[in-house]
Design a protein around this motif. Structure first.
Motif, mmCIF file in Angstrom:
data_model
loop_
_atom_site.group_PDB
_atom_site.id
_atom_site.type_symbol
_atom_site.label_atom_id
_atom_site.label_comp_id
_atom_site.label_asym_id
_atom_site.label_seq_id
_atom_site.Cartn_x
_atom_site.Cartn_y
_atom_site.Cartn_z
ATOM 1 N N ILE A 90 0.932 -1.251 -0.088
ATOM 2 C CA ILE A 90 0.096 0.084 0.013
ATOM 3 C C ILE A 90 0.872 1.237 -0.088
ATOM 4 C CG2 ILE A 90 -1.787 1.302 1.223
ATOM 5 C CD1 ILE A 90 -2.940 -1.340 2.384
ATOM 6 N N LEU A 91 1.577 1.539 1.186
ATOM 7 C CA LEU A 91 2.204 2.998 1.245
ATOM 8 C C LEU A 91 3.636 2.885 0.232
ATOM 9 C CD1 LEU A 91 2.865 5.308 2.847
ATOM 10 C CD2 LEU A 91 4.301 3.907 4.367
ATOM 11 N N LEU A 92 4.415 2.021 -0.002
ATOM 12 C CA LEU A 92 5.280 2.071 -0.872
ATOM 13 C C LEU A 92 4.788 2.031 -2.201
ATOM 14 C CD1 LEU A 92 8.384 0.013 0.818
ATOM 15 C CD2 LEU A 92 7.881 2.498 0.947
ATOM 16 N N LYS A 93 3.926 1.537 -2.533
ATOM 17 C CA LYS A 93 3.287 1.291 -4.042
ATOM 18 C C LYS A 93 2.711 2.541 -4.149
ATOM 19 C CE LYS A 93 -0.096 -1.429 -6.946
ATOM 20 N NZ LYS A 93 -0.848 -2.634 -7.269
ATOM 21 N N ILE A 130 14.503 16.750 3.961
ATOM 22 C CA ILE A 130 14.034 16.212 2.571
ATOM 23 C C ILE A 130 14.701 15.031 2.455
ATOM 24 C CG2 ILE A 130 14.016 16.816 0.208
ATOM 25 C CD1 ILE A 130 12.683 19.038 1.499
ATOM 26 N N ARG A 131 13.741 13.840 2.384
ATOM 27 C CA ARG A 131 14.246 12.586 2.270
ATOM 28 C C ARG A 131 13.685 12.151 1.022
ATOM 29 N NH1 ARG A 131 10.991 7.461 4.977
ATOM 30 N NH2 ARG A 131 11.605 5.986 3.658
ATOM 31 N N GLU A 132 14.767 11.645 0.075
ATOM 32 C CA GLU A 132 14.541 11.237 -1.372
ATOM 33 C C GLU A 132 13.451 9.904 -1.130
ATOM 34 O OE1 GLU A 132 14.085 9.615 -4.830
ATOM 35 O OE2 GLU A 132 15.076 8.455 -3.537
ATOM 36 N N PRO A 285 0.502 11.266 9.058
ATOM 37 C CA PRO A 285 1.184 11.387 10.480
ATOM 38 C C PRO A 285 2.193 10.460 10.485
ATOM 39 C CG PRO A 285 -0.840 10.400 10.771
ATOM 40 C CD PRO A 285 -0.828 10.700 9.341
ATOM 41 N N MET A 286 3.185 10.609 11.146
ATOM 42 C CA MET A 286 4.287 9.527 11.159
ATOM 43 C C MET A 286 3.930 8.337 12.200
ATOM 44 S SD MET A 286 5.659 10.859 8.690
ATOM 45 C CE MET A 286 6.718 9.650 8.530
ATOM 46 N N GLY A 287 3.214 8.611 13.019
ATOM 47 C CA GLY A 287 2.931 7.616 14.111
ATOM 48 C C GLY A 287 2.162 6.329 13.207
HETATM 49 C C1 IPM Z 1 7.988 5.867 6.926
HETATM 50 C C2 IPM Z 1 7.868 4.342 7.128
HETATM 51 C C3 IPM Z 1 7.922 3.684 5.841
HETATM 52 C C4 IPM Z 1 9.342 3.638 5.386
HETATM 53 C C5 IPM Z 1 7.600 2.022 6.077
HETATM 54 C C6 IPM Z 1 6.118 2.068 6.779
HETATM 55 C C7 IPM Z 1 7.591 1.310 4.707
HETATM 56 O O1 IPM Z 1 8.789 3.875 8.223
HETATM 57 O O2 IPM Z 1 7.397 6.451 6.257
HETATM 58 O O3 IPM Z 1 9.191 6.082 7.434
HETATM 59 O O4 IPM Z 1 10.380 3.006 5.626
HETATM 60 O O5 IPM Z 1 9.536 4.659 4.509
#
Ligand code: IPM
Ligand code: MN
Length: 361
Positions: A90-93, A130-132, A285-287
């Protein structure tokens, strides 16, 4: 006719839906005040759907998301789902498919928020990482052979190309230029590249040369600095006031932004944006999903409200965004703590009070 922004909402798992509801409550108040409209479409992606159907996120959902102005995500994760499935599925996709190549993580300690750093206050902790967000080790290049034997081998490669590095650096330099114009305190500080070029001599060298070339040619007025990632970890704790805009590759950024979250007061207050400056961005949110607090009305929604505040800015409503931030600061002063269950008020109270402050301002 007033402008309408279409927002895709993924409340997700655990406390995700609770905090998303408060974020929406607050930005609705801002929309009313500033005369624009927000239209939400909810998507049920997350653990519950996965456990029922085996589906994480179909490709068709990505095509749907492309039609929105922005996205708002609560949290993804469930104790019954093997680690990696929902994160990657989900998230990375979403990050990859929508090419959200910037992870924007403000690290700002607000007044009355507790930091574990003794002797550091809001004036010291006020920077942006800023994270790539699409390259590096996260691309999944590599593999494993002889798995399960004594001779097992596994590789996971850090992959970067010049274009991916350059577009990230450009975003960081542009942001630095904006911040310098905003505040003399920021202007006195450098933009910092964080890497590990003493050991990662290929990727580190690529990032370093790209940084130096772009800085010298296109942003000569900006002071540049470079830190190795291990040293940067140390400075985030010892001298956070040295930083204003820090830019780094994906995995280093993942790690150091959690450190940033802790020094700004914890996961209850840390917000982030997955940004495609030319496309659809997603704010969160990061949590995590914090299952043990789910459904109890005790989780801190501040990080989700902060994410929604960032979303307003990206949508092109900076005044509304600034008003939400001012309202957040006001209500933080009324809270006992930013830790779940210790706020001195409930999840919904926090949202109500901030929404109220927004309307009154
Ligand atoms: C973040 C999270 C994600 C990441 C995970 C949940 C895949 O830790 O958004 O920092 O590693 O990027
Ligand atoms: Mn992380």
């Amino acid at each position: 006719m007033s402008k309408t922004y279409n927002i895709a909402v993924i409340p997700g798992d655990g406390t995700g839906p609770e905090v998303v509801a408060e974020g929406i409550k607050v930005i609705n108040a801002a929309a009313t005040k500033y005369g624009f409209k927000l239209a939400y479409t909810e998507f049920d992606f997350g653990a519950a759907r996965y456990l029922k159907t085996g589906e994480t996120l179909p490709d068709s959902a990505i095509d749907e998301f492309r039609k929105f102005d922005s996205m708002f995500l609560g949290a993804i994760g469930h104790p019954d789902v093997k680690p990696g499935i929902l994160e990657m599925g989900i998230l990375l996709k979403i990050r990859f498919a929508l090419d959200q190549y910037i992870n924007l993580r403000p690290v700002r300690l607000y007044p009355n928020v507790e930091t574990p750093l003794r002797d550091k206050g809001p004036e010291d902790i006020d920077f942006v990482v800023i994270r790539e967000n699409t390259g590096g080790i996260y691309t999944g290049h590599g593999g494993a052979t002889r798995v399960g034997t004594a001779d097992e081998i596994a590789t996971q490669l850090m992959v970067y190309d010049r274009r991916t590095v350059d577009r990230c650096l450009k975003y960081a330099f542009e942001l630095k230029r904006k911040r310098n114009a905003l505040n003399r305190k920021y202007a006195a500080k450098p933009i910092t590249l964080i890497h590990k070029r003493n050991v990662l001599t290929h990727c580190g060298d690529l990032w370093y040369r790209a940084f130096e070339e772009m800085g010298a040619q296109q942003y000569p007025e900006l002071k540049r600095d470079y830190n190795h990632i291990d040293a940067a970890n140390m400075w985030f704790v010892k001298n956070p006031e040295w930083f204003d805009v820090a830019v780094t590759e994906n995995l280093f950024g993942d790690i150091i932004t959690d450190l940033g979250a802790m020094i700004q007061g914890g996961l209850g207050v840390a917000s982030g944006g997955n940004i495609n400056p030319e496309g659809v961005s997603m704010f969160e949110p990061m949590g995590g999903s914090a299952p043990k607090y789910a459904g109890k009305n005790v989780i801190n929604p501040m990080a989700a409200i902060g994410a929604a505040m960032m979303m307003l800015d990206t949508l092109g409503e900076p005044k509304a965004s600034q008003t939400v931030e001012a309202a957040m600061i006001e209500v933080m002063k009324q809270m006992k703590s930013q830790a779940a269950g210790h706020m001195g008020m409930s999840t919904t109270d926090v949202g109500d009070r901030i929404a109220d402050q927004v309307s009154k301002r």
